[in-house]
Design a protein around this motif. Structure first.
Motif, PDB file in Angstrom:
ATOM      1  N   ASP A  53      -5.001   7.025   9.616  1.00  0.00           N
ATOM      2  CA  ASP A  53      -3.943   7.336   8.671  1.00  0.00           C
ATOM      3  C   ASP A  53      -2.624   6.759   9.180  1.00  0.00           C
ATOM      4  O   ASP A  53      -2.577   6.138  10.250  1.00  0.00           O
ATOM      5  CB  ASP A  53      -3.847   8.856   8.495  1.00  0.00           C
ATOM      6  N   LEU A  54      -1.548   6.963   8.433  1.00  0.00           N
ATOM      7  CA  LEU A  54      -0.253   6.426   8.812  1.00  0.00           C
ATOM      8  C   LEU A  54       0.786   7.533   8.943  1.00  0.00           C
ATOM      9  O   LEU A  54       0.901   8.396   8.065  1.00  0.00           O
ATOM     10  CB  LEU A  54       0.243   5.399   7.779  1.00  0.00           C
ATOM     11  N   LEU A  55       1.511   7.518  10.041  1.00  0.00           N
ATOM     12  CA  LEU A  55       2.711   8.327  10.216  1.00  0.00           C
ATOM     13  C   LEU A  55       3.897   7.413   9.911  1.00  0.00           C
ATOM     14  O   LEU A  55       4.086   6.402  10.589  1.00  0.00           O
ATOM     15  CB  LEU A  55       2.809   8.864  11.643  1.00  0.00           C
ATOM     16  N   VAL A 113       0.819  -1.217   0.000  1.00  0.00           N
ATOM     17  CA  VAL A 113       0.000   0.000   0.000  1.00  0.00           C
ATOM     18  C   VAL A 113       0.855   1.269   0.000  1.00  0.00           C
ATOM     19  O   VAL A 113       0.381   2.330  -0.406  1.00  0.00           O
ATOM     20  CB  VAL A 113      -0.984   0.014   1.186  1.00  0.00           C
ATOM     21  N   ILE A 114       2.091   1.179   0.481  1.00  0.00           N
ATOM     22  CA  ILE A 114       3.035   2.299   0.384  1.00  0.00           C
ATOM     23  C   ILE A 114       4.387   1.719  -0.011  1.00  0.00           C
ATOM     24  O   ILE A 114       4.914   0.826   0.658  1.00  0.00           O
ATOM     25  CB  ILE A 114       3.163   3.072   1.710  1.00  0.00           C
ATOM     26  N   SER A 115       4.929   2.215  -1.096  1.00  0.00           N
ATOM     27  CA  SER A 115       6.205   1.731  -1.605  1.00  0.00           C
ATOM     28  C   SER A 115       7.137   2.916  -1.838  1.00  0.00           C
ATOM     29  O   SER A 115       6.886   4.023  -1.381  1.00  0.00           O
ATOM     30  CB  SER A 115       5.991   0.929  -2.897  1.00  0.00           C
ATOM     31  N   ALA A 155      13.263  10.659   7.881  1.00  0.00           N
ATOM     32  CA  ALA A 155      12.268  11.522   7.251  1.00  0.00           C
ATOM     33  C   ALA A 155      10.884  11.049   7.674  1.00  0.00           C
ATOM     34  O   ALA A 155      10.601   9.849   7.693  1.00  0.00           O
ATOM     35  CB  ALA A 155      12.409  11.471   5.737  1.00  0.00           C
ATOM     36  N   ILE A 156      10.001  11.989   8.030  1.00  0.00           N
ATOM     37  CA  ILE A 156       8.690  11.660   8.592  1.00  0.00           C
ATOM     38  C   ILE A 156       7.596  12.203   7.681  1.00  0.00           C
ATOM     39  O   ILE A 156       7.607  13.384   7.323  1.00  0.00           O
ATOM     40  CB  ILE A 156       8.554  12.208  10.015  1.00  0.00           C
ATOM     41  N   SER A 157       6.658  11.331   7.321  1.00  0.00           N
ATOM     42  CA  SER A 157       5.605  11.689   6.375  1.00  0.00           C
ATOM     43  C   SER A 157       4.252  11.241   6.892  1.00  0.00           C
ATOM     44  O   SER A 157       4.147  10.279   7.665  1.00  0.00           O
ATOM     45  CB  SER A 157       5.868  11.038   5.006  1.00  0.00           C
ATOM     46  N   LEU A 158       3.216  11.920   6.445  1.00  0.00           N
ATOM     47  CA  LEU A 158       1.835  11.534   6.718  1.00  0.00           C
ATOM     48  C   LEU A 158       1.216  10.954   5.451  1.00  0.00           C
ATOM     49  O   LEU A 158       1.334  11.545   4.372  1.00  0.00           O
ATOM     50  CB  LEU A 158       1.006  12.738   7.161  1.00  0.00           C
ATOM     51  N   PHE A 159       0.577   9.793   5.594  1.00  0.00           N
ATOM     52  CA  PHE A 159      -0.161   9.200   4.490  1.00  0.00           C
ATOM     53  C   PHE A 159      -1.622   9.102   4.900  1.00  0.00           C
ATOM     54  O   PHE A 159      -1.968   8.478   5.902  1.00  0.00           O
ATOM     55  CB  PHE A 159       0.402   7.827   4.136  1.00  0.00           C
ATOM     56  N   GLU A 160      -2.483   9.726   4.102  1.00  0.00           N
ATOM     57  CA  GLU A 160      -3.898   9.830   4.438  1.00  0.00           C
ATOM     58  C   GLU A 160      -4.672   8.642   3.877  1.00  0.00           C
ATOM     59  O   GLU A 160      -4.518   8.262   2.709  1.00  0.00           O
ATOM     60  CB  GLU A 160      -4.468  11.136   3.895  1.00  0.00           C
ATOM     61  N   TYR A 209      -3.887   4.711   0.535  1.00  0.00           N
ATOM     62  CA  TYR A 209      -3.134   5.748   1.216  1.00  0.00           C
ATOM     63  C   TYR A 209      -2.451   6.659   0.205  1.00  0.00           C
ATOM     64  O   TYR A 209      -1.863   6.198  -0.783  1.00  0.00           O
ATOM     65  CB  TYR A 209      -2.079   5.127   2.144  1.00  0.00           C
ATOM     66  N   SER A 210      -2.515   7.960   0.469  1.00  0.00           N
ATOM     67  CA  SER A 210      -1.837   8.935  -0.387  1.00  0.00           C
ATOM     68  C   SER A 210      -1.030   9.880   0.492  1.00  0.00           C
ATOM     69  O   SER A 210      -1.445  10.224   1.605  1.00  0.00           O
ATOM     70  CB  SER A 210      -2.840   9.730  -1.223  1.00  0.00           C
ATOM     71  N   LEU A 211       0.115  10.285   0.001  1.00  0.00           N
ATOM     72  CA  LEU A 211       0.980  11.186   0.744  1.00  0.00           C
ATOM     73  C   LEU A 211       0.298  12.527   0.943  1.00  0.00           C
ATOM     74  O   LEU A 211      -0.191  13.137  -0.015  1.00  0.00           O
ATOM     75  CB  LEU A 211       2.301  11.368  -0.013  1.00  0.00           C
TER      76      LEU A 211
END
Length: 474
Positions: free
Chosen positions: A218-220, A194-196, A232-237, A244-246
């Motif tokens: 969502d995912l942190l 789902v996230i690559s 590096a820290i990102s939010l995926f909604e 999930y999208s950045l």
């Protein structure tokens, strides 16, 4: 919205301040090299049972809890003999995969040739392995969490279909991915990424966070290239269907957490989930630089403000702050922290018990309440916090091993104040409350707690399904 029955207990206590005594003997848990791998109330009797192991090569067994006294019930429950591999790369997780009201057990092993095994709880009577029928993955490289070596596995109803799905980090096709096992009711679909885009050298650690309060978790994601480098820290909604999208806006979260740890909590009780990040000993605090980062959620907009100077839980102990337990040890309504710290310059490690005083102030109370809590720096096991005797006070389990061989169950007797414990039961929706949020108001204070698939952290899920709210003296 989930329709739930709410049951709770309100209890009054007089204030007592004393060290937490070790009661592992009277609780009858075997102390030698003892480790708790998961918490589960397998028979729904309101007492928390444990999945236990004595040493990394010991058998993984279930100990039932009867009024605060434990006994090995593995044979009685038909739980199979599973011997530890001696490396500490196993994890056990409690969740209700088939929504029958009884928590099941997932066993997983990280590393190359990793696998998952699923054990169905038959109404608290026994367990049956259903790994094949449930299509659990085998021979897949599941990524391990730093220090504990637990497989990075979290649980969430990602597509809002009232079934609990499984998210995990894995290495496949020469790259790291965050993958999903979608729950189809009685079995799981084949894993999908789902996230690559992490490549072959960036490890994705992640935590669940509903940053915008849309009731989709969502995912942190913390992208770690090495445990001496800030990630590096990102939010995926999550769009509500498990896609999930950045998040494209500016989050305000800077690179941090070399250890890949995040604790999700609402520290200021405004109804929005905030972020606490761990750190490594190579990042030392100064009067203007705080190695433990705290980011306050700005009203669910996706933007966060750095509040590290205003919520600084750094103790005088140096080392890798790789795991934190957020709880209210004295039931005053404020969020205290127990930091697990790996001492990188000594053979033994001590945790930091930090009392939150409100405002910007923390006080270290380690030496007051748990002065002798010590673990071997090299063991791969975690502290576990739970109310083993149902007295409304969260107790501390200290794992054993190595130079500190005996585990300890530190009974919390220092609490005054009032509390309420809450367990949710479903009428028409899912029986597992993962993702549900509870708001409690007492006096002028509103507190929020979330049933999270990983105890609100990017580390192991322990499976407890009670929430505790300290009420102070109201």
């Amino acid at each position: 919205m989930k329709k739930l029955l709410l049951s709770f207990f309100l209890v009054l206590h007089l204030s007592v301040y004393a060290q937490f005594p070790d009661v592992i003997g009277s609780a009858q848990l075997p102390a030698s090299n003892g480790m708790i791998l998961a918490l589960i109330d397998y028979n729904n009797d309101e007492f928390t049972d444990v999945v236990y192991q004595n040493g990394l090569g010991g058998n993984i067994e279930i100990f039932g809890n009867k009024n605060g006294v434990f006994s090995n019930v593995s044979a009685q429950l038909g739980f199979p003999l599973i011997a530890g591999n001696g490396q500490g790369t196993e994890g056990v997780y409690a969740f209700d995969y088939n929504q029958d009201g009884f928590k099941d057990l997932l066993y997983a092993q990280s590393g190359a040739n990793g696998a998952m095994r699923l054990f169905k709880n038959n109404c608290g009577i026994n367990f049956t392995e259903v790994s094949g029928a449930a299509n659990m993955p085998v021979n897949t490289t599941i990524v391990a969490q730093y220090q504990s070596l637990n497989p990075i596995i979290l649980f969430s109803d990602v597509d809002k279909d009232n079934d609990i799905d499984i998210l995990f980090s894995r290495f496949i096709g020469g790259q790291f991915h965050i993958s999903l096992l979608r729950n189809a009711g009685s079995s799981f679909a084949n894993p999908v990424n789902v996230i690559s885009g992490f490549g072959a050298s960036t490890i994705p650690n992640f935590a669940l966070i509903d940053f915008n309060n849309d009731r989709n978790e969502d995912l942190l994601v913390i992208s770690n290239t090495g445990f001496s480098n800030a990630g590096a820290i990102s939010l995926f909604e999550n769009n509500g269907a498990g896609l999930y999208s950045l998040f494209s806006g500016t989050t305000g979260i800077t690179n941090s957490s070399p250890v890949g740890f995040a604790q999700i909590l609402d520290y200021n009780h405004d109804g929005f989930q905030d972020i606490l990040l761990g750190s490594k000993d190579t990042v030392q605090p100064t009067p203007s630089v705080f190695s433990l980062k705290v980011y306050r959620n700005t009203n669910g907009t996706g933007a966060f403000s750095d509040q590290s100077a205003n919520f600084n839980s750094q103790s005088t102990l140096l080392g890798d702050y790789f795991n934190a337990h957020a709880f209210d040890y004295n039931n005053d309504g404020r969020t205290d922290l127990l930091w697990e710290i790996k001492n990188t310059s000594g053979a033994s490690s001590k945790p930091a018990l930090m009392r939150y005083n409100g405002g910007t102030s923390f006080t270290s109370v380690q030496n007051t309440f748990i002065p002798s809590a010590t673990t071997d720096t090299n063991i791969t096991a975690n502290y576990v916090l739970f109310d083993y005797d149902n007295d409304g006070k969260v107790d501390i389990f200290q794992p054993g091993g190595g130079s500190s061989p005996n585990a300890r169950l530190l009974k919390n007797i220092s609490l005054g104040n009032n509390y309420v414990s809450i367990r949710l039961r479903s009428c028409t929706g899912p029986t597992d409350p993962v993702g549900s949020r509870v708001y409690a108001k007492f006096g002028p204070t509103t507190t929020h707690r979330t049933y999270s698939g990983q105890s609100n952290t990017s580390t192991q899920a322990y499976g407890i399904d009670k929430l505790y709210f300290g009420l102070g003296s109201v």
